[in-house]
Design an enzyme around this catalytic site. Structure first.
Site, mmCIF file in Angstrom:
data_model
loop_
_atom_site.group_PDB
_atom_site.id
_atom_site.type_symbol
_atom_site.label_atom_id
_atom_site.label_comp_id
_atom_site.label_asym_id
_atom_site.label_seq_id
_atom_site.Cartn_x
_atom_site.Cartn_y
_atom_site.Cartn_z
ATOM 1 N N ASP A 205 -27.736 -37.979 7.589
ATOM 2 C CA ASP A 205 -28.060 -36.591 8.100
ATOM 3 C C ASP A 205 -27.520 -35.738 7.004
ATOM 4 O OD1 ASP A 205 -28.297 -34.010 8.856
ATOM 5 O OD2 ASP A 205 -27.872 -34.744 11.011
ATOM 6 N N GLN A 208 -26.717 -30.522 6.367
ATOM 7 C CA GLN A 208 -25.229 -29.669 6.050
ATOM 8 C C GLN A 208 -24.613 -30.001 4.666
ATOM 9 O OE1 GLN A 208 -24.653 -26.977 7.534
ATOM 10 N NE2 GLN A 208 -25.648 -27.314 9.570
ATOM 11 N N CYS A 371 -25.124 -27.120 19.187
ATOM 12 C CA CYS A 371 -26.106 -28.722 19.226
ATOM 13 C C CYS A 371 -24.905 -29.648 19.157
ATOM 14 C CB CYS A 371 -27.116 -28.484 18.416
ATOM 15 S SG CYS A 371 -28.369 -27.311 18.649
HETATM 16 N N1 7TS Z 1 -28.291 -32.102 11.478
HETATM 17 C C1 7TS Z 1 -27.158 -31.327 11.395
HETATM 18 C C2 7TS Z 1 -25.850 -31.966 10.893
HETATM 19 C C3 7TS Z 1 -27.642 -30.019 11.631
HETATM 20 O O1 7TS Z 1 -26.295 -29.106 11.415
HETATM 21 C C4 7TS Z 1 -28.644 -29.364 12.073
HETATM 22 C C5 7TS Z 1 -28.700 -28.120 12.439
HETATM 23 C C6 7TS Z 1 -29.649 -30.436 12.409
HETATM 24 C C7 7TS Z 1 -29.502 -31.751 12.007
HETATM 25 C C8 7TS Z 1 -31.135 -30.035 12.762
HETATM 26 O O2 7TS Z 1 -31.682 -29.214 11.946
HETATM 27 P P1 7TS Z 1 -32.990 -28.691 12.360
HETATM 28 O O3 7TS Z 1 -33.404 -27.962 10.868
HETATM 29 O O4 7TS Z 1 -34.086 -30.013 12.440
HETATM 30 O O5 7TS Z 1 -33.014 -27.951 13.455
HETATM 31 N N2 7TS Z 1 -27.748 -27.352 12.622
HETATM 32 C C9 7TS Z 1 -27.725 -26.088 13.279
HETATM 33 C C10 7TS Z 1 -26.576 -25.613 13.443
HETATM 34 O O6 7TS Z 1 -25.315 -25.887 13.361
HETATM 35 N N3 7TS Z 1 -27.064 -24.359 14.110
HETATM 36 O O7 7TS Z 1 -27.947 -24.129 14.060
HETATM 37 C C11 7TS Z 1 -28.614 -25.263 13.733
#
Ligand code: 7TS
Length: 413
Positions: A205, A208, A371
């Protein structure tokens, strides 16, 4: 030989982001919520407008000029992204809506067909819900068992525990490159190497990490990688999965429909080649095209320079936050071992109250469980406050944050 890295011209960069010129509650906006989503430079906004004003059409199916232009622009970004990821084959890249959808695609299309009861999926205690819930759902459907690598007191993965948890039963190791709460950067190559030796697949993943540092998908040694464009200066509604093409070849499509087929009869169908096989229906053409402009912007600034800037800023912020009494600051000590994400907790103020007070000064941080409820439980807090940096942040943002925090503490304390 060490390669010298150009320093970012932050003042010039800031002028490329129209939103950074606005005020919030009469104060200059201090945007420190980049882990949630990032702001967009003018080049991305212009690319989106230009696409709809001049090229808009459906892709892969028209012979007219606009259809060809739209297809070239859309597929051009796939090729562009392949270069961005260190020179991977474009057919191993599948556009999705976001990281979440990319991980769900892996669960449904790649892992589910090859897993059964008795098999194990190895995750970690620091995962975002989007790398927990799809596996909980899959475990329910298949009887597979979920295991989790614990974290140490300073917020790193316990690698000895990982070595013990990784067994012949492990079919997949799925983990974050950088934690969205702790900022910890995990040792991907070590984890991937050991997983491979046990015959387990690896899913990274990278939501970040990819926006903030040079990432070479193949050098890391993982099989699959997911990220979101909106966290890397691109529009919302676009994410991607990269996978080793051999693995994606075997994937069972999660969605059926137009675009993903080779031949359809009333009672049967065959699938198109990669990557179309895994992209059913009309894709998000306009936002993918604008994402291409974001990739150009990031590469022009330089991922190594962005990383160096964030390490410097994070080091400064850690120093200032750690000098405050009774403030818990999470994650590894050394800014070289972490991304530009800092979570902290003060017993005397609920994070939501703090975020509200900071907002009145124009400072945008996130407060909540981010989350990552299992991680909050592990840390023993209901929520944390989190500041997260990007290439347009500067020391003045950190100073404003610390000043606002001190004011809130004296008000509540
Ligand atoms: N994985 C990580 C490590 C994340 O930080 C996030 C989103 C996701 C997956 C999911 O990403 P999405 O684009 O599919 O939503 N993180 C965050 C956060 O830390 N604050 O808001 C979204």
């Amino acid at each position: 030989m060490s390669v010298s890295i150009e320093r970012l011209d932050v003042r010039r960069i800031r002028s490329d982001f129209p939103i950074l010129g606005r005020e919030v509650h009469g104060h200059a906006l201090r945007y420190l919520d980049n882990a949630a989503t990032t702001q967009k430079p003018r080049a991305v906004l212009d690319a989106l407008r230009d696409y709809y004003e001049r090229h808009n059409s459906n892709v892969h199916r028209g012979v007219h000029t606009l259809a060809q232009e739209a297809t070239e622009a859309y597929e051009g970004v796939r090729t562009r992204l392949g270069r961005f990821l260190g020179g991977v084959e474009p057919r191993g890249i599948v556009f999705t809506r976001n990281t979440t959808e990319a991980i769900n695609l892996v669960a449904r299309s790649i892992v589910e067909p090859r897993i059964g009861s008795g098999d194990e999926i190895l995750l970690t205690e620091m995962e975002h819900h989007s790398n927990l819930v799809p596996w909980i759902q899959l475990a329910k459907r298949t009887g597979a068992r979920l295991r989790h690598v614990p974290i140490t007191e300073d917020g790193r993965l316990d690698l000895d525990a990982f070595d013990d948890l990784l067994t012949d039963r492990t079919k997949l190791v799925a983990f974050a490159h950088a934690s969205n709460v702790l900022g910890t950067i995990n040792p991907v190559e070590r984890i991937a190497e050991r997983a491979r030796a046990k015959g387990a697949l690896t899913l990274l993943d990278a939501a970040q990490s990819i926006p903030h540092m040079p990432v070479d998908a193949r050098e890391l040694g993982v099989d699959l990688l997911a990220a979101s464009a909106h966290k890397m200066l691109g529009p919302t509604g676009v994410g991607f999965l990269w996978g080793r093409p051999e693995l994606l070849e075997e994937a069972e499509p999660m969605l059926g429909g137009g675009e993903m087929i080779l031949e359809v009869h009333l009672d049967r169908a065959t699938w198109a080649d990669l990557p179309q096989k895994l992209e059913a229906g009309t894709p998000n053409v306009g936002d993918v095209v604008a994402f291409g402009a974001a990739l150009n912007y990031l590469e022009a600034a330089g991922l190594a320079a962005i990383r160096a800037h964030e390490v410097e800023l994070t080091g400064y912020a850690l120093e200032r936050l750690r000098s405050l009494e009774n403030l818990r600051v999470y994650g590894p000590e050394d800014p070289e071992h972490r991304s530009g994400v800092i979570s902290f907790y003060d017993e005397t103020i609920h994070p939501h109250d703090l975020a509200t007070m900071l907002d009145l000064r124009g400072i945008a941080i996130r407060a909540g469980h981010h989350c990552a409820q299992p991680l909050m439980r592990r840390l023993g807090v209901p929520a944390t406050s989190r500041a997260s940096f990007y290439l347009y942040n500067e020391r003045a943002d950190v100073d404003a944050l610390v000043e606002g925090l001190e004011e809130a503490r004296s008000y509540f304390g």
